[in-house]
Design a protein around this motif. Structure first.
Motif, mmCIF file in Angstrom:
data_model
loop_
_atom_site.group_PDB
_atom_site.id
_atom_site.type_symbol
_atom_site.label_atom_id
_atom_site.label_comp_id
_atom_site.label_asym_id
_atom_site.label_seq_id
_atom_site.Cartn_x
_atom_site.Cartn_y
_atom_site.Cartn_z
ATOM 1 N N THR A 131 0.800 -1.700 0.217
ATOM 2 C CA THR A 131 0.020 -0.168 -0.135
ATOM 3 C C THR A 131 0.782 1.274 -0.192
ATOM 4 O OG1 THR A 131 -0.042 0.410 2.222
ATOM 5 C CG2 THR A 131 -1.379 -0.964 1.016
ATOM 6 N N ASP A 132 0.272 2.280 0.085
ATOM 7 C CA ASP A 132 1.208 3.761 -0.420
ATOM 8 C C ASP A 132 1.702 4.100 1.296
ATOM 9 O OD1 ASP A 132 1.289 3.962 -3.532
ATOM 10 O OD2 ASP A 132 -1.455 4.079 -2.305
ATOM 11 N N VAL A 133 0.138 3.365 2.321
ATOM 12 C CA VAL A 133 1.110 4.523 3.421
ATOM 13 C C VAL A 133 -0.044 3.352 4.368
ATOM 14 C CG1 VAL A 133 -1.038 5.722 3.289
ATOM 15 C CG2 VAL A 133 0.783 6.640 5.006
ATOM 16 N N THR A 134 0.711 3.449 5.869
ATOM 17 C CA THR A 134 -0.387 2.770 6.833
ATOM 18 C C THR A 134 -1.370 4.079 7.948
ATOM 19 O OG1 THR A 134 0.988 0.738 6.363
ATOM 20 C CG2 THR A 134 0.179 1.399 8.656
ATOM 21 N N CYS A 135 -2.458 3.626 8.283
ATOM 22 C CA CYS A 135 -2.271 4.696 9.509
ATOM 23 C C CYS A 135 -2.020 4.732 10.215
ATOM 24 C CB CYS A 135 -4.601 4.561 8.866
ATOM 25 S SG CYS A 135 -4.927 5.415 9.954
ATOM 26 N N PRO A 136 -1.107 5.513 10.610
ATOM 27 C CA PRO A 136 -0.033 5.989 11.285
ATOM 28 C C PRO A 136 -1.310 6.149 13.115
ATOM 29 C CG PRO A 136 -0.574 8.319 10.602
ATOM 30 C CD PRO A 136 -1.133 6.823 9.633
ATOM 31 N N MET A 137 -2.117 7.211 12.305
ATOM 32 C CA MET A 137 -3.118 6.895 14.236
ATOM 33 C C MET A 137 -3.837 4.822 14.485
ATOM 34 S SD MET A 137 -7.054 9.744 14.637
ATOM 35 C CE MET A 137 -8.340 8.977 13.769
ATOM 36 N N ARG A 138 -4.595 5.001 13.346
ATOM 37 C CA ARG A 138 -4.382 3.435 13.715
ATOM 38 C C ARG A 138 -3.829 2.556 14.284
ATOM 39 N NH1 ARG A 138 -10.267 1.513 11.372
ATOM 40 N NH2 ARG A 138 -11.159 2.783 10.555
ATOM 41 N N THR A 139 -3.128 2.845 13.610
ATOM 42 C CA THR A 139 -1.538 1.920 14.321
ATOM 43 C C THR A 139 -0.808 1.786 16.319
ATOM 44 O OG1 THR A 139 -0.735 2.462 11.795
ATOM 45 C CG2 THR A 139 1.004 1.029 14.167
ATOM 46 N N GLY A 140 -1.100 3.680 15.783
ATOM 47 C CA GLY A 140 -0.984 4.144 17.475
ATOM 48 C C GLY A 140 -1.964 3.822 18.263
ATOM 49 N N ASN A 141 -3.333 4.310 17.686
ATOM 50 C CA ASN A 141 -4.066 3.420 19.265
ATOM 51 C C ASN A 141 -4.113 1.924 18.536
ATOM 52 O OD1 ASN A 141 -5.393 5.954 19.147
ATOM 53 N ND2 ASN A 141 -6.554 5.638 17.375
ATOM 54 N N ALA A 142 -3.911 0.695 18.106
ATOM 55 C CA ALA A 142 -3.239 -0.376 18.040
ATOM 56 C C ALA A 142 -2.397 -0.606 19.254
ATOM 57 C CB ALA A 142 -3.394 -0.975 17.194
ATOM 58 N N ILE A 143 -0.908 0.458 19.310
ATOM 59 C CA ILE A 143 -0.236 -0.038 20.460
ATOM 60 C C ILE A 143 -0.525 0.225 21.335
ATOM 61 C CG2 ILE A 143 1.996 0.445 20.624
ATOM 62 C CD1 ILE A 143 2.427 0.939 17.784
ATOM 63 N N LYS A 144 -1.621 1.518 21.778
ATOM 64 C CA LYS A 144 -2.283 1.222 22.756
ATOM 65 C C LYS A 144 -2.604 0.176 23.381
ATOM 66 C CE LYS A 144 -3.015 6.518 22.448
ATOM 67 N NZ LYS A 144 -4.069 7.593 22.747
ATOM 68 N N LYS A 145 -3.597 -0.811 22.699
ATOM 69 C CA LYS A 145 -4.534 -1.210 22.912
ATOM 70 C C LYS A 145 -3.297 -2.681 23.781
ATOM 71 C CE LYS A 145 -8.765 -0.085 20.504
ATOM 72 N NZ LYS A 145 -8.979 -0.676 19.537
ATOM 73 N N ILE A 146 -2.312 -3.121 22.448
ATOM 74 C CA ILE A 146 -1.055 -3.762 22.593
ATOM 75 C C ILE A 146 -0.874 -3.599 24.663
ATOM 76 C CG2 ILE A 146 0.652 -4.950 22.191
ATOM 77 C CD1 ILE A 146 -0.246 -4.216 19.388
ATOM 78 N N VAL A 147 0.287 -2.949 24.789
ATOM 79 C CA VAL A 147 0.025 -2.252 25.584
ATOM 80 C C VAL A 147 -0.639 -2.258 26.793
ATOM 81 C CG1 VAL A 147 1.725 -0.041 27.229
ATOM 82 C CG2 VAL A 147 2.100 -0.325 24.938
ATOM 83 N N GLU A 148 -1.831 -1.933 26.955
ATOM 84 C CA GLU A 148 -2.800 -2.713 27.757
ATOM 85 C C GLU A 148 -2.854 -3.808 27.791
ATOM 86 O OE1 GLU A 148 -5.691 1.047 27.268
ATOM 87 O OE2 GLU A 148 -3.779 2.829 27.608
ATOM 88 N N LYS A 149 -3.100 -4.403 26.773
ATOM 89 C CA LYS A 149 -3.628 -5.933 27.265
ATOM 90 C C LYS A 149 -2.673 -6.359 27.929
ATOM 91 C CE LYS A 149 -3.519 -9.849 23.988
ATOM 92 N NZ LYS A 149 -4.034 -10.119 22.853
ATOM 93 N N TYR A 150 -1.029 -6.242 27.477
ATOM 94 C CA TYR A 150 0.268 -6.927 27.707
ATOM 95 C C TYR A 150 0.465 -6.567 29.152
ATOM 96 C CZ TYR A 150 0.285 -9.786 23.440
ATOM 97 O OH TYR A 150 0.547 -9.995 22.168
ATOM 98 N N VAL A 151 0.352 -5.652 29.646
ATOM 99 C CA VAL A 151 0.633 -5.611 30.890
ATOM 100 C C VAL A 151 -0.359 -5.868 32.008
ATOM 101 C CG1 VAL A 151 0.146 -2.768 32.761
ATOM 102 C CG2 VAL A 151 2.180 -2.996 30.268
ATOM 103 N N GLY A 152 -1.520 -5.628 31.832
ATOM 104 C CA GLY A 152 -3.013 -5.705 32.323
ATOM 105 C C GLY A 152 -2.851 -7.382 32.562
ATOM 106 N N GLU A 153 -2.539 -7.692 31.478
ATOM 107 C CA GLU A 153 -2.781 -9.346 31.836
ATOM 108 C C GLU A 153 -1.708 -10.024 32.370
ATOM 109 O OE1 GLU A 153 -4.990 -11.206 27.987
ATOM 110 O OE2 GLU A 153 -5.993 -9.386 28.990
#
Length: 138
Positions: free
Chosen positions: A58-80
Motif C-alpha cells: 500500500t502507499d501508506v499505513t494509517c498512523p492513527m490506527r497503528t498508534g491506537n492499536a499499540i496502546k491497546k497492545i500495551v494495556e493488554k499485555y501489561v494488564g494481563e
C-alpha cells in the motif's frame, strides 16, 4: 488471523499522503512486526507504518490506527502480563516520546532497564534520548 483492511486514502488525508491505498493493520500484524525489534533498538510509529505499507503493498499505513492499536497492545499485555517476549515498550512516537497509555511508566522503566536515557517534558510526557543509530528500520 483477521486480514487487514485496505482502503482508498480518504479525501481529507490526501493533502498529507496523496492518492492511493491505505492499510488499516490488525493488532496481530502489528504484534508480529514488534517481535522483530531487537534489544537495544527502538522503532517509531513511522518506521513501523512504513514497514507495514511495504509488506502489504500500500502507499501508506494509517498512523492513527497503528498508534491506537499499540496502546491497546500495551494495556493488554501489561494488564494481563501475558507475553513477556513481545517488546511493545520498544515502540515510541515519532517525536521520541513514550506512547501515552495507562502503562507508560512501565514502558519507560523497561526502556531504562535496556540502557536508554529518559527525560520528562514540561507537560509530563516521557521522552527517550535516542541516538539515530538506535532507531530500528525494519
Amino acid at each position: 488471523m483477521k486480514n487487514p483492511t485496505i482502503i482508498d486514502i480518504p479525501v481529507k488525508m490526501e493533502k498529507f499522503y496523496g492518492k492511493g491505498k491505505m492499510l488499516h493493520p490488525t493488532t496481530q500484524i502489528i504484534e508480529e512486526a514488534i517481535r522483530t525489534i531487537p534489544t537495544g533498538m527502538v522503532a517509531t510509529i513511522e518506521t513501523l507504518c512504513r514497514r507495514l505499507a511495504k509488506d502489504f503493498e500500500t502507499d501508506v499505513t494509517c498512523p492513527m490506527r497503528t498508534g491506537n492499536a499499540i496502546k491497546k497492545i500495551v494495556e493488554k499485555y501489561v494488564g494481563e502480563m501475558v507475553d513477556e517476549d513481545l517488546p511493545f515498550w520498544r515502540v515510541v512516537k515519532n517525536d521520541k516520546k513514550v506512547i501515552n497509555s495507562k502503562a507508560h511508566e512501565y514502558c519507560a522503566a523497561r526502556l531504562e532497564d535496556e540502557g536508554f536515557k529518559l527525560s520528562y517534558t514540561k507537560s509530563g510526557d516521557i521522552r527517550i534520548d535516542l541516538d539515530p543509530e538506535k532507531v530500528y528500520h525494519f
